[in-house]
Design a protein around this motif. Structure first.
Motif, PDB file in Angstrom:
ATOM      1  N   PHE A 219       0.793  -1.067  -0.076  1.00 51.66           N
ATOM      2  CA  PHE A 219      -0.032  -0.113   0.136  1.00 51.66           C
ATOM      3  C   PHE A 219       0.927   1.192   0.001  1.00 51.66           C
ATOM      4  O   PHE A 219       2.186   1.109   0.251  1.00 51.66           O
ATOM      5  CB  PHE A 219      -0.912  -0.180   1.262  1.00 51.66           C
ATOM      6  N   THR A 220       0.437   2.279  -0.303  1.00 54.74           N
ATOM      7  CA  THR A 220       1.236   3.598  -0.479  1.00 54.74           C
ATOM      8  C   THR A 220       0.124   4.710   0.177  1.00 54.74           C
ATOM      9  O   THR A 220      -1.031   4.798  -0.302  1.00 54.74           O
ATOM     10  CB  THR A 220       1.669   3.875  -1.742  1.00 54.74           C
ATOM     11  N   ASP A 221       0.647   5.810   0.833  1.00 54.22           N
ATOM     12  CA  ASP A 221       0.314   6.875   1.249  1.00 54.22           C
ATOM     13  C   ASP A 221       0.224   7.945   0.386  1.00 54.22           C
ATOM     14  O   ASP A 221      -0.271   8.901   0.308  1.00 54.22           O
ATOM     15  CB  ASP A 221       0.883   7.408   2.444  1.00 54.22           C
ATOM     16  N   ARG A 222       0.880   7.758  -0.871  1.00 54.68           N
ATOM     17  CA  ARG A 222       0.948   8.612  -2.161  1.00 54.68           C
ATOM     18  C   ARG A 222      -0.354   8.726  -2.758  1.00 54.68           C
ATOM     19  O   ARG A 222      -0.713   9.752  -3.557  1.00 54.68           O
ATOM     20  CB  ARG A 222       2.026   8.214  -3.051  1.00 54.68           C
ATOM     21  N   HIS A 223      -1.145   7.588  -2.703  1.00 56.86           N
ATOM     22  CA  HIS A 223      -2.469   7.637  -3.438  1.00 56.86           C
ATOM     23  C   HIS A 223      -3.412   7.323  -2.409  1.00 56.86           C
ATOM     24  O   HIS A 223      -3.148   6.638  -1.423  1.00 56.86           O
ATOM     25  CB  HIS A 223      -2.457   6.685  -4.473  1.00 56.86           C
ATOM     26  N   LYS A 224      -4.758   7.887  -2.510  1.00 55.15           N
ATOM     27  CA  LYS A 224      -5.748   7.769  -1.621  1.00 55.15           C
ATOM     28  C   LYS A 224      -6.909   7.069  -2.325  1.00 55.15           C
ATOM     29  O   LYS A 224      -7.168   7.544  -3.801  1.00 55.15           O
ATOM     30  CB  LYS A 224      -6.114   8.993  -0.805  1.00 55.15           C
ATOM     31  N   SER A 225      -7.628   6.136  -1.701  1.00 55.08           N
ATOM     32  CA  SER A 225      -8.819   5.853  -2.403  1.00 55.08           C
ATOM     33  C   SER A 225      -9.864   5.830  -1.260  1.00 55.08           C
ATOM     34  O   SER A 225      -9.742   6.523  -0.108  1.00 55.08           O
ATOM     35  CB  SER A 225      -8.739   4.126  -2.630  1.00 55.08           C
ATOM     36  N   TRP A 227     -11.273   4.122   0.488  1.00 52.01           N
ATOM     37  CA  TRP A 227     -11.174   3.121   1.550  1.00 52.01           C
ATOM     38  C   TRP A 227     -10.087   3.203   2.240  1.00 52.01           C
ATOM     39  O   TRP A 227      -9.814   2.546   3.007  1.00 52.01           O
ATOM     40  CB  TRP A 227     -11.376   1.791   1.017  1.00 52.01           C
ATOM     41  N   GLY A 228      -9.037   4.421   2.148  1.00 45.12           N
ATOM     42  CA  GLY A 228      -8.032   4.523   2.888  1.00 45.12           C
ATOM     43  C   GLY A 228      -6.995   4.511   1.629  1.00 45.12           C
ATOM     44  O   GLY A 228      -7.078   5.127   0.538  1.00 45.12           O
ATOM     45  N   ALA A 229      -5.474   3.959   2.330  1.00 51.27           N
ATOM     46  CA  ALA A 229      -4.393   4.247   1.418  1.00 51.27           C
ATOM     47  C   ALA A 229      -4.581   3.354   0.150  1.00 51.27           C
ATOM     48  O   ALA A 229      -5.290   2.454   0.146  1.00 51.27           O
ATOM     49  CB  ALA A 229      -3.355   3.567   2.115  1.00 51.27           C
ATOM     50  N   GLY A 230      -3.923   4.001  -0.868  1.00 53.03           N
ATOM     51  CA  GLY A 230      -4.231   3.260  -2.214  1.00 53.03           C
ATOM     52  C   GLY A 230      -3.261   2.161  -2.284  1.00 53.03           C
ATOM     53  O   GLY A 230      -2.485   1.839  -1.458  1.00 53.03           O
ATOM     54  N   ILE A 231      -3.378   1.273  -3.298  1.00 48.57           N
ATOM     55  CA  ILE A 231      -2.669   0.181  -3.471  1.00 48.57           C
ATOM     56  C   ILE A 231      -1.363   0.497  -4.424  1.00 48.57           C
ATOM     57  O   ILE A 231      -1.789   1.377  -5.200  1.00 48.57           O
ATOM     58  CB  ILE A 231      -3.571  -1.188  -4.234  1.00 48.57           C
ATOM     59  N   ILE A 269      -8.378   3.431  -8.962  1.00 48.61           N
ATOM     60  CA  ILE A 269      -7.114   2.507  -8.868  1.00 48.61           C
ATOM     61  C   ILE A 269      -6.199   3.766  -9.426  1.00 48.61           C
ATOM     62  O   ILE A 269      -6.492   4.271 -10.897  1.00 48.61           O
ATOM     63  CB  ILE A 269      -7.167   1.447  -9.804  1.00 48.61           C
ATOM     64  N   THR A 270      -5.349   4.174  -8.816  1.00 50.23           N
ATOM     65  CA  THR A 270      -4.499   5.366  -9.351  1.00 50.23           C
ATOM     66  C   THR A 270      -3.085   4.427  -9.677  1.00 50.23           C
ATOM     67  O   THR A 270      -2.552   3.787  -8.813  1.00 50.23           O
ATOM     68  CB  THR A 270      -4.236   6.276  -8.267  1.00 50.23           C
ATOM     69  N   ASP A 271      -2.560   4.746 -10.606  1.00 50.49           N
ATOM     70  CA  ASP A 271      -1.269   4.356 -11.001  1.00 50.49           C
ATOM     71  C   ASP A 271      -0.659   5.312 -12.173  1.00 50.49           C
ATOM     72  O   ASP A 271      -1.275   5.608 -13.146  1.00 50.49           O
ATOM     73  CB  ASP A 271      -1.446   2.810 -11.806  1.00 50.49           C
TER      74      ASP A 271
END
Length: 597
Positions: A219-225, A227-231, A269-271
């Motif tokens: 997981f990463t704090d650079r992206h948010k969803s 539901w919380g931290a992004g994958i 989904i952020t990538d």
């Protein structure tokens, strides 16, 4: 014997020297494994955070758990089965033990798809994979050619919509064992039914996800969803994360012989990688599955046309189709008059109605007041089949406070009119389970959490509705069904002893017309085929043409008043819902379909 196995770089795999256990745990210096209750054995630590053990001390049916440095016992994140739920041990599965009977199955083209969305737990009284087999003949008789199963990945407790899964490779034990899911796929293929599975790659559920303990790099704090931290699909250590998701997709279509997937909420989904994980996933799937058509469907609030583009042969480069929420919204607003929340964007906008029916997306780059930003891309260049059209689905019913179906919210004639639109539309139709039998019971949100999480979900759902005027009174909010109560789950089960024969006959007849008349036209209707004309409030004429030649025409008065000015039908009228006299106004809730030949 026909066996199907998808080899994976992780999880428990049968080898000639025993069972190989492999776990990505970059946050751990040492990982052990407990097999069948015996004392834990250390795994060898390899490069890049991998831990591996090959042992003759395990076999199919063995139960195992990984033991991390603080002594916590955790399931395998790539577990193929969890007989004791998400916090229990994983089971070693031999996927080659199932003898497939569908060796001759070559799938079906997407143009033939009449999709039926179902939830295994509420589709039948038993709520199991095997029980669902008993209803397949019913679906065939109605005219359904594809089932889309809501997520089944292991979730906590015995009931859930499926979007709170935490072990993406393990079919939930509440529905049955992996081989029983395979039996459902086998039985569907024997009847000519495609099987698609809804999968969730944007988040993990809130209970039972142990990945942050031993693989915080997942997981990463650079992206948010939401539901919380992004994958972590794009940062350091992201390769194993991407592989985990891509192999999951391959696993379902290869090991379970599925005909496709529906990817939930890909807008979440952020990538930022040079190649987005969704692009890599689609290209990998299409390279791997060459013996039959593969149908991969998106849910994407952004209304992006780019992932749906076709090659010169008209085949999708990456994704087959997208759920078309805009078609749902224009039909729902016409049928109910609702204008709360995002429905306000569609209320009174007949141009939006015509555009969504003729071109796919209603929002194609226009400003959306609800979100405060432009939404969508031009979509008219896409063939109609790139859009999945529906008047109901699990979200649009279940996210209502009481989970009411359209059959409860609108009069019978209104429901028939909007259904006649989407079922004969050149877009791909999707029925929500129970529509075809006239179901009136709700499909509310339900889950089976416990403790503080249960209370947080319960209170959060009621707080969510507090912003709506009709629920500003706390006493009124207290009437919203408790999502954690078993009774809420049971209320959603289809009542097969209450079939409405008239509705069943109507669905069967209109889908016969689709198969006999609409289906042969679909291969000729490419991009820019659809054009619309506004006749009046909620009244449109949509014509699909090949070159300059009209081939299919919809004349629809989706209002409560008579409307004049529809002009001529094409020479052959194939379906009329309501009253459409020649040279006279169409009565309220009248729909007429016609073809050139």
């Amino acid at each position: 014997m026909v066996a199907r196995v998808h080899p994976m770089p992780h999880g428990a795999e049968l080898h000639e020297n025993g069972v190989r256990f492999r776990l990505w745990a970059p946050g751990e210096d040492r990982v052990s494994i407990e097999i069948d209750g015996r004392p834990p054995v250390h795994l060898a630590r390899e490069a890049e955070g991998w831990h591996e053990l090959i042992t003759i001390g395990a076999k199919p049916g063995s139960l195992y758990r990984y033991v991390v440095s603080d002594g916590l016992r955790v399931p395998d994140p790539a577990s193929r089965f969890q007989p004791e739920d998400v916090h229990g041990p994983s089971e070693v599965i031999d996927p080659a033990a199932y003898d497939w009977q569908d060796a001759d199955w070559r799938g079906r083209p997407w143009s033939e798809a009449v999709v039926y969305e179902l939830h295994i737990g509420t589709f039948t009284p038993e709520g199991t994979f095997l029980a669902a087999i008993e209803k397949l003949d019913h679906l065939v008789a109605v005219g359904v050619t594809a089932i889309e199963i809501m997520p089944i990945s292991d979730f906590p407790g015995g009931r859930n919509w499926g979007y709170d899964g935490v072990l993406p490779y393990a079919p939930d034990s509440a529905y049955g064992r992996p081989e029983q899911l395979k039996a459902l796929v086998d039985a569907a293929h024997a009847r000519g039914i495609l099987v698609l599975l809804d999968v969730v790659y944007n988040h993990f559920g809130p209970d039972g996800n142990y990945l942050p303990v031993y693989a915080p790099q997942f997981f990463t704090d650079r992206h948010k969803s939401p539901w919380g931290a992004g994958i972590n699909f794009d940062g350091a250590h992201s390769r194993p994360v991407r592989d985990f998701v891509i192999h999951n997709a391959l696993y379902w279509v290869e090991e379970f012989h599925l005909d496709g997937l529906r990817l939930d909420a890909v807008h979440a989904i952020t990538d930022d990688s040079e190649m987005h994980v969704l692009t890599e996933l689609a290209e990998t799937l299409r390279a791997a599955v060459t013996d039959r058509p593969l149908h991969v469907v998106l849910e994407n609030e952004e209304n992006l046309a780019t992932p749906l583009r076709r090659n010169e042969q008209g085949e999708p480069h990456h994704y087959t189709a997208q759920w078309n929420d805009d078609v749902h919204h224009v039909l729902h607003v016409a049928a109910t008059g609702e204008r709360v929340g995002y429905y306000e964007e569609y209320h009174g906008d007949t141009e939006m109605l015509g555009r969504a029916l003729a071109e796919g997306f209603g929002f194609q780059g226009q400003m959306m007041g609800y979100s405060g930003k432009p939404r969508g891309e031009p979509s008219a260049e896409l063939p109609p089949g790139a859009f999945v059209a529906f008047a109901q689905n699990h979200d649009q019913i279940g996210n209502r406070a009481f989970g009411e179906r359209l059959s409860v919210l609108a009069p019978h004639a209104t429901v028939r009119a909007v259904s006649a639109v989407y079922l004969l539309l050149p877009q791909t139709p999707m029925i929500f389970m129970g529509e075809e039998i006239g179901a009136t019971q709700p499909f509310p949100f339900f889950a089976d959490f416990t403790g503080d999480l249960a209370e947080a979900v319960r209170n959060g759902r009621r707080e969510e509705f507090s912003k709506f005027p009709e629920f500003s009174d706390p006493e009124k909010r207290d009437t919203i069904p408790d999502p954690l109560a078993e009774s809420t789950f049971l209320s959603a089960k289809l009542r097969w002893d209450e079939i409405d024969p008239g509705t069943l006959d109507w669905f069967t007849r209109i889908l016969n017309v689709r198969r006999a008349v609409i289906l042969p036209l679909l291969s000729t209707l490419g991009g820019h085929a659809g054009h619309f004309e506004v006749v009046g409030d909620s009244a449109v004429v949509v014509t699909w043409s090949v070159g300059e030649q009209p081939k299919l025409r919809l004349q629809a008065n989706l209002s409560g008043e008579a409307v004049a000015g529809f002009g001529d039908a094409l020479p052959h009228v194939i379906w009329t819902e309501g009253d459409a006299p020649a040279d006279a106004p169409f009565a309220a809730w009248t729909v007429q379909w016609s073809v050139a030949a």
